[in-house]
Write a protein that holds these residues in place. Structure first.
Motif, PDB file in Angstrom:
ATOM      1  N   LEU A  71       0.850  -1.180   0.000  1.00 10.79           N
ATOM      2  CA  LEU A  71       0.000   0.000   0.000  1.00 10.79           C
ATOM      3  C   LEU A  71       0.888   1.234   0.000  1.00 10.79           C
ATOM      4  O   LEU A  71       1.811   1.337   0.806  1.00 10.79           O
ATOM      5  CB  LEU A  71      -0.887   0.022   1.247  1.00 10.79           C
ATOM      6  CG  LEU A  71      -1.846   1.206   1.361  1.00 10.79           C
ATOM      7  CD1 LEU A  71      -2.973   1.076   0.343  1.00 10.79           C
ATOM      8  CD2 LEU A  71      -2.405   1.302   2.770  1.00 10.79           C
ATOM      9  N   THR A  72       0.624   2.152  -0.929  1.00  8.68           N
ATOM     10  CA  THR A  72       1.296   3.452  -0.874  1.00  8.68           C
ATOM     11  C   THR A  72       0.229   4.504  -0.618  1.00  8.68           C
ATOM     12  O   THR A  72      -0.851   4.483  -1.208  1.00  8.68           O
ATOM     13  CB  THR A  72       2.074   3.785  -2.162  1.00  8.68           C
ATOM     14  OG1 THR A  72       1.173   3.825  -3.265  1.00  8.68           O
ATOM     15  CG2 THR A  72       3.176   2.780  -2.425  1.00  8.68           C
ATOM     16  N   VAL A  73       0.560   5.404   0.301  1.00 14.96           N
ATOM     17  CA  VAL A  73      -0.305   6.535   0.640  1.00 14.96           C
ATOM     18  C   VAL A  73       0.580   7.760   0.516  1.00 14.96           C
ATOM     19  O   VAL A  73       1.442   7.989   1.363  1.00 14.96           O
ATOM     20  CB  VAL A  73      -0.885   6.398   2.057  1.00 14.96           C
ATOM     21  CG1 VAL A  73      -1.770   7.579   2.389  1.00 14.96           C
ATOM     22  CG2 VAL A  73      -1.652   5.085   2.208  1.00 14.96           C
ATOM     23  N   GLY A  74       0.397   8.489  -0.579  1.00 18.49           N
ATOM     24  CA  GLY A  74       1.331   9.574  -0.882  1.00 18.49           C
ATOM     25  C   GLY A  74       2.701   8.969  -1.116  1.00 18.49           C
ATOM     26  O   GLY A  74       2.866   8.069  -1.933  1.00 18.49           O
ATOM     27  N   LYS A  75       3.698   9.395  -0.339  1.00 19.82           N
ATOM     28  CA  LYS A  75       5.063   8.866  -0.489  1.00 19.82           C
ATOM     29  C   LYS A  75       5.377   7.768   0.521  1.00 19.82           C
ATOM     30  O   LYS A  75       6.466   7.212   0.503  1.00 19.82           O
ATOM     31  CB  LYS A  75       6.070  10.008  -0.354  1.00 19.82           C
ATOM     32  CG  LYS A  75       5.972  10.996  -1.487  1.00 19.82           C
ATOM     33  CD  LYS A  75       6.992  12.093  -1.372  1.00 19.82           C
ATOM     34  CE  LYS A  75       6.856  13.054  -2.535  1.00 19.82           C
ATOM     35  NZ  LYS A  75       7.838  14.113  -2.497  1.00 19.82           N
ATOM     36  N   GLU A  76       4.434   7.480   1.407  1.00 16.72           N
ATOM     37  CA  GLU A  76       4.638   6.439   2.419  1.00 16.72           C
ATOM     38  C   GLU A  76       4.229   5.084   1.863  1.00 16.72           C
ATOM     39  O   GLU A  76       3.326   4.984   1.035  1.00 16.72           O
ATOM     40  CB  GLU A  76       3.827   6.755   3.681  1.00 16.72           C
ATOM     41  CG  GLU A  76       4.202   8.064   4.330  1.00 16.72           C
ATOM     42  CD  GLU A  76       5.625   8.073   4.857  1.00 16.72           C
ATOM     43  OE1 GLU A  76       6.066   7.057   5.436  1.00 16.72           O
ATOM     44  OE2 GLU A  76       6.308   9.104   4.682  1.00 16.72           O
ATOM     45  N   MET A  77       4.895   4.031   2.349  1.00 18.27           N
ATOM     46  CA  MET A  77       4.643   2.690   1.852  1.00 18.27           C
ATOM     47  C   MET A  77       4.584   1.701   3.002  1.00 18.27           C
ATOM     48  O   MET A  77       5.332   1.801   3.965  1.00 18.27           O
ATOM     49  CB  MET A  77       5.757   2.270   0.885  1.00 18.27           C
ATOM     50  CG  MET A  77       5.676   0.818   0.434  1.00 18.27           C
ATOM     51  SD  MET A  77       7.135   0.299  -0.493  1.00 18.27           S
ATOM     52  CE  MET A  77       6.854   1.105  -2.032  1.00 18.27           C
ATOM     53  N   GLU A  78       3.685   0.734   2.866  1.00 19.14           N
ATOM     54  CA  GLU A  78       3.596  -0.374   3.817  1.00 19.14           C
ATOM     55  C   GLU A  78       3.532  -1.655   2.996  1.00 19.14           C
ATOM     56  O   GLU A  78       2.646  -1.822   2.162  1.00 19.14           O
ATOM     57  CB  GLU A  78       2.351  -0.225   4.696  1.00 19.14           C
ATOM     58  CG  GLU A  78       2.278  -1.192   5.835  1.00 19.14           C
ATOM     59  CD  GLU A  78       3.394  -1.015   6.858  1.00 19.14           C
ATOM     60  OE1 GLU A  78       3.943  -2.043   7.299  1.00 19.14           O
ATOM     61  OE2 GLU A  78       3.726   0.137   7.204  1.00 19.14           O
ATOM     62  N   ARG A 105      -2.998   3.152  10.300  1.00 21.38           N
ATOM     63  CA  ARG A 105      -2.156   4.257  10.749  1.00 21.38           C
ATOM     64  C   ARG A 105      -1.743   5.132   9.573  1.00 21.38           C
ATOM     65  O   ARG A 105      -1.827   6.361   9.642  1.00 21.38           O
ATOM     66  CB  ARG A 105      -0.910   3.731  11.473  1.00 21.38           C
ATOM     67  CG  ARG A 105       0.035   4.844  11.954  1.00 21.38           C
ATOM     68  CD  ARG A 105       1.373   4.315  12.432  1.00 21.38           C
ATOM     69  NE  ARG A 105       2.040   3.413  11.514  1.00 21.38           N
ATOM     70  CZ  ARG A 105       2.665   3.775  10.379  1.00 21.38           C
ATOM     71  NH1 ARG A 105       2.704   5.029  10.019  1.00 21.38           N
ATOM     72  NH2 ARG A 105       3.249   2.881   9.606  1.00 21.38           N
ATOM     73  N   LEU A 106      -1.309   4.511   8.478  1.00 26.45           N
ATOM     74  CA  LEU A 106      -0.925   5.276   7.281  1.00 26.45           C
ATOM     75  C   LEU A 106      -2.082   6.145   6.793  1.00 26.45           C
ATOM     76  O   LEU A 106      -1.897   7.321   6.471  1.00 26.45           O
ATOM     77  CB  LEU A 106      -0.534   4.333   6.145  1.00 26.45           C
ATOM     78  CG  LEU A 106       0.919   4.014   5.906  1.00 26.45           C
ATOM     79  CD1 LEU A 106       1.069   3.096   4.705  1.00 26.45           C
ATOM     80  CD2 LEU A 106       1.743   5.247   5.740  1.00 26.45           C
ATOM     81  N   LEU A 107      -3.255   5.560   6.727  1.00 29.72           N
ATOM     82  CA  LEU A 107      -4.427   6.274   6.234  1.00 29.72           C
ATOM     83  C   LEU A 107      -4.839   7.399   7.192  1.00 29.72           C
ATOM     84  O   LEU A 107      -5.160   8.497   6.759  1.00 29.72           O
ATOM     85  CB  LEU A 107      -5.578   5.301   6.003  1.00 29.72           C
ATOM     86  CG  LEU A 107      -5.309   4.254   4.908  1.00 29.72           C
ATOM     87  CD1 LEU A 107      -6.320   3.132   4.982  1.00 29.72           C
ATOM     88  CD2 LEU A 107      -5.285   4.898   3.531  1.00 29.72           C
TER      89      LEU A 107
END
Length: 161
Positions: free
Chosen positions: A132-139, A149-151
């Motif tokens: 999952l990528t949320v903007g520039k963050e990845m899990e 948490r990312l969301l």
């Protein structure tokens, strides 16, 4: 009979014009007139006006039903779900989490060697499905708490209950 034939003929003539897909963008104009008044219009200003602003507007893409906070988060931190051919339950659970929270996302399937190579080139790591990528963050891998948490950090609203 003459009226219905004439009506049918008029309808046949105007139908192509009605069916034509107009340019989806629209311009708006802003200028200051001779009296010093700021004017706004969807038509160009008179030719006597030499200085004006033109803005091209894009039509709504159908996300108007989403709450403002969701649209804002999606604009600032787009969500992409990377899945694989053999992903199965983790990908299904990840997709379900995003859907349950009402999060707009795109899904990229990593099925070919070209897909995997593109992922490696973009992120400089081997793919793990799901990712999952949320903007520039990845899990990488499905872990509901980490995805939540990312969301949350990106400002997406919590799941509807």
């Amino acid at each position: 009979m003459k009226h219905s034939l004439a009506s049918l003929l008029m309808l046949a003539i105007t139908l192509p014009a009605l069916a034509a897909d107009p340019d989806p963008t629209q311009s708006t104009y802003r200028w200051v007139d001779e009296k010093g008044q700021t004017q706004y219009s969807d038509r160009p200003p008179p030719q006597s006006i030499k200085k004006f602003e033109e803005r091209r507007l894009q039509p709504n893409r159908g996300d108007a039903q989403l709450p403002f906070i969701t649209r804002k988060a999606a604009s600032d931190f787009p969500v992409t779900l990377y899945t694989g051919r053999e992903c199965g339950k983790p990908c299904d659970e990840g997709r379900a989490l995003l859907t349950r929270r009402g999060i707009p996302f795109s899904e990229t399937k990593l099925e070919t060697t070209d897909d995997v190579a593109a992922f490696k080139a973009r992120f400089n790591k081997d793919p793990v499905a799901p990712t999952l990528t949320v903007g520039k963050e990845m899990e990488t891998g499905y872990a509901s708490a980490a995805w939540e948490r990312l969301l949350n950090d990106a400002g997406y609203p919590a799941a509807k209950r």
